[in-house]
Design a protein around this motif. Structure first.
Motif, short mmCIF file in Angstrom:
data_model
loop_
_atom_site.label_atom_id
_atom_site.label_comp_id
_atom_site.label_asym_id
_atom_site.label_seq_id
_atom_site.Cartn_x
_atom_site.Cartn_y
_atom_site.Cartn_z
N MET A 52 19.47 46.60 -27.73
CA MET A 52 20.53 46.01 -28.53
C MET A 52 21.56 45.36 -27.61
SD MET A 52 21.14 48.71 -31.65
CE MET A 52 22.25 47.58 -32.48
N PRO A 53 22.23 44.30 -28.06
CA PRO A 53 23.17 43.58 -27.19
C PRO A 53 24.47 44.35 -26.98
CG PRO A 53 23.24 42.67 -29.41
CD PRO A 53 22.11 43.67 -29.40
N GLY A 54 25.19 43.95 -25.92
CA GLY A 54 26.54 44.44 -25.75
C GLY A 54 27.40 43.95 -26.91
N ARG A 55 28.47 44.68 -27.20
CA ARG A 55 29.31 44.39 -28.37
C ARG A 55 30.77 44.34 -27.96
NH1 ARG A 55 27.75 49.77 -30.96
NH2 ARG A 55 27.84 50.24 -28.74
N PRO A 56 31.64 43.79 -28.78
CA PRO A 56 33.07 43.77 -28.43
C PRO A 56 33.64 45.17 -28.18
CG PRO A 56 32.64 42.29 -30.27
CD PRO A 56 31.38 43.05 -30.04
N ILE A 57 33.02 46.21 -28.78
CA ILE A 57 33.58 47.56 -28.65
C ILE A 57 32.86 48.40 -27.60
CG2 ILE A 57 34.39 47.61 -31.03
CD1 ILE A 57 31.92 49.30 -31.73
N LEU A 78 30.96 42.35 -19.44
CA LEU A 78 32.03 43.35 -19.53
C LEU A 78 31.46 44.57 -20.25
CD1 LEU A 78 34.98 44.35 -19.44
CD2 LEU A 78 35.34 43.11 -21.60
N HIS A 79 30.67 44.30 -21.29
CA HIS A 79 29.90 45.34 -21.96
C HIS A 79 28.42 45.00 -21.77
CE1 HIS A 79 33.60 46.85 -23.49
NE2 HIS A 79 33.81 45.80 -24.27
N GLY A 112 28.78 36.86 -21.16
CA GLY A 112 27.73 37.80 -20.81
C GLY A 112 26.44 37.08 -20.46
N GLU A 113 25.57 37.75 -19.70
CA GLU A 113 24.31 37.16 -19.27
C GLU A 113 23.16 37.59 -20.17
OE1 GLU A 113 23.70 38.18 -15.20
OE2 GLU A 113 25.49 37.11 -14.50
N GLY A 158 24.24 40.62 -22.60
CA GLY A 158 25.55 41.17 -22.29
C GLY A 158 26.66 40.49 -23.07
N TRP A 159 27.82 41.15 -23.17
CA TRP A 159 28.98 40.62 -23.88
C TRP A 159 30.18 40.62 -22.93
CZ3 TRP A 159 33.99 41.43 -25.06
CH2 TRP A 159 34.54 40.74 -26.16
N GLY A 160 30.79 39.47 -22.75
CA GLY A 160 32.01 39.37 -21.94
C GLY A 160 31.69 39.17 -20.46
N ASP A 161 32.74 38.91 -19.69
CA ASP A 161 32.64 38.56 -18.28
C ASP A 161 32.15 39.75 -17.45
OD1 ASP A 161 32.93 37.66 -15.70
OD2 ASP A 161 35.08 37.22 -15.85
#
Length: 219
Positions: free
Chosen positions: A1-6, A49-50, A85-86, A129-132
């Motif tokens: 599952m992908p990274g998430r804002p939380i 970041l996540h 994110g990558e 990934g999600w975020g830097d």
């Protein structure tokens, strides 16, 4: 599952229909097979970041002759990264035959014969990934190296320099992050779908063990 804002994407877990988490005890009770491996694959989740959730490698040892079918996806294109994110890693499938040979399988196959002793590796794709990635806590990256979720080399995707025990070199990390920050777009792209099609096809066999697909040829 992908990274998430939380937070990070869960490791070894996917949305239906790509993968269903069925207990090993159930499978071994009702089917002539044994589960010899059920583990996450380090560095398959996209950096961010996540972090994206890592893929899972489930190895099925067949005890009787029969046929199998596989319905999976994401062996060719990468799961997207979001907000800097990558992308995650591609999926892979292969059979280690009892006679010592190895047979790579595509993501969608039917009527593949198996014999007693054959071992199927079913490796799912990783989440994006999600975020830097350069904003991720270096100590968290070091912790994940110790846990086997990220390798020391994979930690460099986050701009983190550490050894195989997860010990972070703070000065080297600051330097690497400054280097990696140079020349990046500002803002970072909303979606990172991975490299272009030409590169995807070039990397196909090295990353999946399968030849790149070719356009149909008119007869």
């Amino acid at each position: 599952m992908p990274g998430r804002p939380i937070g990070d994407g869960p490791d070894g877990h996917s949305l239906w229909p790509s993968f269903v988490n069925i207990p090993c005890e159930y499978l071994e009770s009702y089917y002539p097979l044994r589960i010899e491996r059920w583990e996450t694959v380090a560095d398959t989740g996209g950096a961010g970041l996540h972090r994206g959730g890592n893929a899972v490698d489930v190895a099925y040892r067949f005890l009787e002759a029969g046929t199998i079918a596989i319905h999976d996806d994401r062996w060719l294109t990468y799961p997207w990264g979001v907000n800097g994110g990558e992308p995650g890693a591609r999926s892979r499938k292969w059979l280690e035959r009892a006679d010592g040979s190895t047979e790579m399988l595509s993501s969608k196959v039917h009527d593949v014969p198996v014999k007693p002793g054959d071992l199927l590796h079913f490796v799912t794709w990783g989440g994006g990934g999600w975020g830097d990635p350069l904003a991720r806590d270096p100590e968290l990256v070091g912790l994940e190296v110790r846990r086997g979720l990220v390798t020391a080399e994979g930690g460099r995707r986050y701009g983190v320099v550490c050894d195989d025990s997860g010990q972070v070199d703070a000065a080297a990390t600051t330097s690497l992050r400054a280097e990696l920050s140079q020349g990046r777009p500002d803002p970072l792209p909303t979606f990172d779908m991975g490299p272009g099609l030409e590169t995807i096809l070039e990397r196909c066999e090295a990353e999946t063990g399968l030849p790149a697909p070719r356009p149909p040829v008119a007869l």
